[in-house]
Write an enzyme that holds these catalytic residues in place. Structure first.
Site, mmCIF file in Angstrom:
data_model
loop_
_atom_site.group_PDB
_atom_site.id
_atom_site.type_symbol
_atom_site.label_atom_id
_atom_site.label_comp_id
_atom_site.label_asym_id
_atom_site.label_seq_id
_atom_site.Cartn_x
_atom_site.Cartn_y
_atom_site.Cartn_z
ATOM 1 N N ASP A 33 4.814 -5.143 5.759
ATOM 2 C CA ASP A 33 4.965 -6.105 6.969
ATOM 3 C C ASP A 33 5.270 -7.063 5.438
ATOM 4 O OD1 ASP A 33 4.647 -5.808 9.027
ATOM 5 O OD2 ASP A 33 3.414 -6.836 9.478
ATOM 6 N N GLY A 51 0.979 -1.387 -0.092
ATOM 7 C CA GLY A 51 0.309 0.156 -0.380
ATOM 8 C C GLY A 51 0.957 1.516 -0.047
ATOM 9 N N ASP A 101 -0.490 2.687 8.173
ATOM 10 C CA ASP A 101 -1.171 1.497 9.821
ATOM 11 C C ASP A 101 0.614 1.942 11.217
ATOM 12 O OD1 ASP A 101 -2.880 0.919 8.466
ATOM 13 O OD2 ASP A 101 -1.950 -1.093 7.498
ATOM 14 N N ARG A 128 1.360 -4.932 -6.101
ATOM 15 C CA ARG A 128 1.555 -6.301 -5.960
ATOM 16 C C ARG A 128 1.957 -7.319 -6.957
ATOM 17 N NH1 ARG A 128 -1.791 -8.662 -0.944
ATOM 18 N NH2 ARG A 128 -2.308 -6.327 0.640
ATOM 19 N N ASP A 167 1.940 0.258 12.125
ATOM 20 C CA ASP A 167 2.369 -1.585 12.638
ATOM 21 C C ASP A 167 2.986 -2.890 12.435
ATOM 22 O OD1 ASP A 167 2.046 -1.746 9.854
ATOM 23 O OD2 ASP A 167 -0.158 -3.399 9.993
ATOM 24 N N ARG A 221 -6.043 -3.076 9.426
ATOM 25 C CA ARG A 221 -7.344 -4.217 9.408
ATOM 26 C C ARG A 221 -6.941 -5.069 10.983
ATOM 27 N NH1 ARG A 221 -7.256 -4.750 4.282
ATOM 28 N NH2 ARG A 221 -8.818 -3.782 3.158
ATOM 29 N N THR A 280 4.236 2.921 5.457
ATOM 30 C CA THR A 280 2.695 2.107 5.767
ATOM 31 C C THR A 280 1.866 3.599 6.880
ATOM 32 O OG1 THR A 280 1.107 0.580 6.450
ATOM 33 C CG2 THR A 280 3.271 0.333 7.056
#
Lengths: 357, 357, 357, 357
Positions: B137, B45, B162, B106, B164, B206, B160
């Site tokens: 990740d 992303g 996120d 991707r 995370d 997510r 990213t």
């Protein structure tokens, strides 16, 4: 009779104010000499710039030594007597705030004659002689009935992000909304381009495609679907195919809520079936389009219309909406403003088609 | 052997660079003297600040007289040989742009060993000796395998929205995303307050609730639902009841995508059933959260990590991710960065609870 | 004696709160059981996020059943008794506002012991047992003296756009300020590039170059001049010459107010003399750097520090500043926070030099 | 002779296009059938939206199968032959960028007839039959002479932030500039209010006070000084005194560059002498007013005018400026556009006075 029957008092070369002075002297003078207290409320969907309009109404009234009462929560608050006397400082530091500090609400009771009778009584009891209503079509319908049935002088100010009111080039909130949508689409463009994707974006506009059209041109969208001009799905597929061949690496399609092609999710499904090369995503922008700090154009528009609304009442005119056309203050009969819908300029649609090739 | 096995090289008091200098002199010197050409790609992303990171990698390489090739569309573009040699001007005027000008994609083929073998061949054929991978990740898992299997030196940069990724306080794009969400919620607040409404807003995340938690605190939301801390619907209803009694005139509930309570539409339905006084609206913010001009913090972070990635490769280190902890450059083994997840700080959740009363 | 003499209580692995619990039980318990009323004020130059900090202090106090009084106009207002009891709603809708609704002012009288004695009396008369001071160096010096001389428990919260306070990675307002500057420079870049011009831009920072350094890296400026690292005019001329040769079509030089090279107008004159090819313009950004809606990072930081300040007082600790280091709450002795200055990280300066080639 | 002598072709009820079709059939048909190649340049001070205008000119030309050449650096670039053939993709991703990617410059040589002769030769050699000039007064003067002397068909598009061009309600860039100024003043207001200060802010506008007036109304400034309406210092002092008595805690005075009262620093000195209670600060906004992403209104305006410019040339009309009045495309003779100045609407000044009480 103070009620104003002309459908459209649009000013040309300053005729407006002359017209003011040729009308029923009795009523005008009565109002001008006696107008001592007005009320102001915001009604219907909120729009950025409503605060600036309330501020202008309040300060203009005070400037003319007229008392001004802010009515909270629209007609509901009027019925419930949620009234606050405003002074010049009550409206400090709100010109730059979105929403409406007077709040807004729908009012079922006001749809009935008894509701409006009660409202008129509230106004009379509080000594409020005339009312400025800031809102859209629905709000103006209520105001018209209040004026006709209860002989309360009213002036409307067009406040709605949809820009779907006859009698003004732009409504308060529209300019902010198109910038908000444009910024959101600019952001989505970043990720669309990074991934060679197609984005289908729903924007507000149940009956009017103005937000879609302006923001779509501004954001450089590939296609714009609006209620005013039906384009079937084949047209869209053809257009996307052409974009693809033209070497575009991402595509943005803007769809007004009120578009007839079946909704954004249906559209996305069809596109994915028919153009399997496209990776499609849907975004529904939603209520963030209603908020945000008003743009300069909206604050200036709201300030001008607020001042004009008080001038109009002072001049003994009622039953009209103040608007801006040709960059000048214009009056339109409230009923006409409710009944008519502004035409979507075909030139804009043509421009959208040309600049997106 | 240049492969770096330490799980976590977190710098304390500058130990990092010492550690660099005590590792296998052979490899480091070999690389330092011979490293002549690196590649850089963005994968997964997209996130605001990726362009600033690519720019920093490119200019840092050029600063050290290393050739640098931009690889378009992530691993897909690598396999397809979409390579462009970058000079200092190739990355002009992108520091302030969202998305990634190298694009991202991707790549299913890269999941297989043969794909990675082909990728390594592409790199060798083009004379590219080492690779900087900017992503999350998934991208790091691919990079780790490329390094292990094909002995291509790789360094990861966490990009990213996120936040995370283990091994860095913040990932590139997170700061921009929380400001984007906060601005959207600020706008929605305007209309919520004007109508005494409850808004339930879904934000990205997510597996991680960082965006929800930071933007929720920043926007002054009444409640925040995140995957890391389950709160059942009764808790929410109780909290809304309390807000109501506390005199709040509008409420904002922020929900991370990955929250376990059944999704925003389900939540809205339950709230409307159980608390009929609330007029509830749902907004799904969607992909606009990925875009936008990067904030200053993201641009500075991306610049630091880009420079550090090249330093790391020049120092003969591979298989690591560069990050920022305690406001200092930190290295973490790529595998560890993939396997571990950062802990959600309970202090933040407590702060969110306290400031929303 | 509750006065806290430790210079630096920086938390490592959660030791902080343990440390809290091993300190003088007598005082802590006394305070914890008796702390019933605190005051909060903002002092010195205002900074975006101060409102969020006041809100967090107020709500955290109320959460713990402690009364909280807002003191207007800093120490001046304290002396004049400008006190208002706050409830949870008093601080509604301010988290997203710039400036400080409590206002701020300089206070000459507070520099004298008699002034501080009078202030302590005001506090005691109003039943205010402890004080949270949000501000910078100067404000903390006053707070320290008030605590030492008058035994009023005080906790400081670092609020200043300059980021020049020891004991915290970031001060409240800094993140907003660098984004404001970055946006302004992004805009100036547009016109600089359109005309092949050199812009010399002065930003705030009398003693500290953090704003210049961060915003300069973020905005992609060609050169950054800060008080911490003198660079003579020849260095600048050399750098601009190099930019010119590198094909750059516009140049931005960011200069911190406190830079020693003679001021932006002097610089512009020298550049025009020595490099006649350049068309040079000067912009002094001025006070707009202090304002604006706080960024998410600033609102979250302010919320965390506000909660921590009340926790600290409840825990019986005084004479400290709450800060954030390594993304965790940290305490630093107020005197140390005043005396020490944070080191400018040489890595950041190196990054700035590399990414601007 | 294709030269168009009418002073003002303002469209009323679509008369414009009819008028097009009643004019010299010979020339129009000749051009319409033969127009195969146009050039476009930006000249004078840059303005946000110029890129959107170039894009619209380019895409509109391509849409009509006309070749289009972008000329860099205005008339200078024309003389130096800095020409690039544009295709539809050359103008991708610029609609949302400030400045002008074609760059702009002043050109002394073009002031002389020989310079213009050389320019015409350049155009003819390159096969460019007609020219679209995007800029302000000065640029139009040059274009007029080029058309008169060298018989090169030209159409002007008004692009300047100052909004000082006769024949259009708004110029490209004005809407962005007033929002930029308004945002800056909103920020300054934060700090002004926090410290009870008076800010005197200089904005652009050497001959025209539009930026000052619009942004001043939008930002809620207490007083606005513009070149079109002299107000002496006593008026300002009186007004500030009144604000003070009205309980205002901060004051913002907006001054256009071209105001005759002696400049902002002089003003500040006088105010401090005469009203010692005020703590006064000065900010000169400077060139940041020229930059920034164009607003939606500016992008739509630029798109419409760009399309209209090509339509105009295709229709065989030259020597005119396209503009927007009454929200409709309008043509004005270039000479008239240069000679006349738009009137400052006294209604706006009155509104400014009323809403600032």
């Amino acid at each position: 009779m103070w009620w104003h029957d002309c459908d459209d008092l649009r000013s040309k070369n300053g005729e407006l104010w002359q017209l003011f002075h040729t009308r029923s002297t009795f009523v005008r003078d009565a109002l001008m000499t006696t107008l001592q207290h007005i009320g102001v409320l915001t009604s219907g969907g909120d729009a950025p710039g409503m605060n600036a309009a309330v501020r202008a109404v309040a300060r203009s009234a005070i400037y003319h030594n007229i008392k001004v009462t802010g009515i909270s929560e629209g007609y509901t608050g009027l019925l419930e007597g949620k009234l606050t006397l405003l002074n010049s400082r009550s409206v400090s530091n709100i010109v730059n705030q979105g929403g409406t500090f007077l709040k807004s609400a729908r009012c079922m009771e006001f749809y009935k004659p008894e509701g409006r009778a009660k409202a008129a009584e509230q106004l009379r009891e509080s000594g409020i002689e005339a009312l400025v209503v800031i809102g859209g079509d629905g709000s103006f319908t209520g105001a018209t009935l209040l004026a006709r049935e209860q002989h309360i002088p009213v002036v409307g100010i067009p406040g709605t992000i949809d820009n779907d009111i006859y009698g003004t080039d732009f409504t308060i909130g529209f300019d902010t909304a198109i910038n908000t949508v444009q910024e959101a689409v600019d952001k989505i463009r970043d990720t669309a381009t990074s991934h060679n994707r197609l984005f289908i974006i729903e924007v507000m506009g149940r009956d009017a495609g103005y937000i879609a059209l302006y923001a779509g041109i501004g954001a450089g969208s590939e296609e714009i679907l609006i209620p005013e001009k039906s384009r079937d799905i084949d047209y869209l597929l053809h257009s996307l195919n052409r974009s693809d061949r033209a070497g575009k690496t991402s595509s943005i399609v803007i769809v007004a809520e009120g578009d007839k092609s079946g909704g954004v999710f249906e559209l996305a499904k069809t596109v994915e079936e028919k153009l399997p090369g496209y990776s499609t995503r849907v975004t529904v922008l939603g209520h963030l389009q209603r908020g945000g700090r008003p743009t300069c154009a909206d604050r200036v528009l709201a300030s001008r219309l607020g001042v004009a609304a008080v001038d109009t009442l002072r001049d003994g005119t009622s039953g009209v909406m103040v608007g801006l056309r040709d960059n000048r203050i214009t009056l339109t009969g409230l009923e006409k403003a409710c009944k008519e819908t502004p035409d979507m300029d075909p030139e804009l649609i043509r421009v959208a088609d040309i600049v997106s090739i």
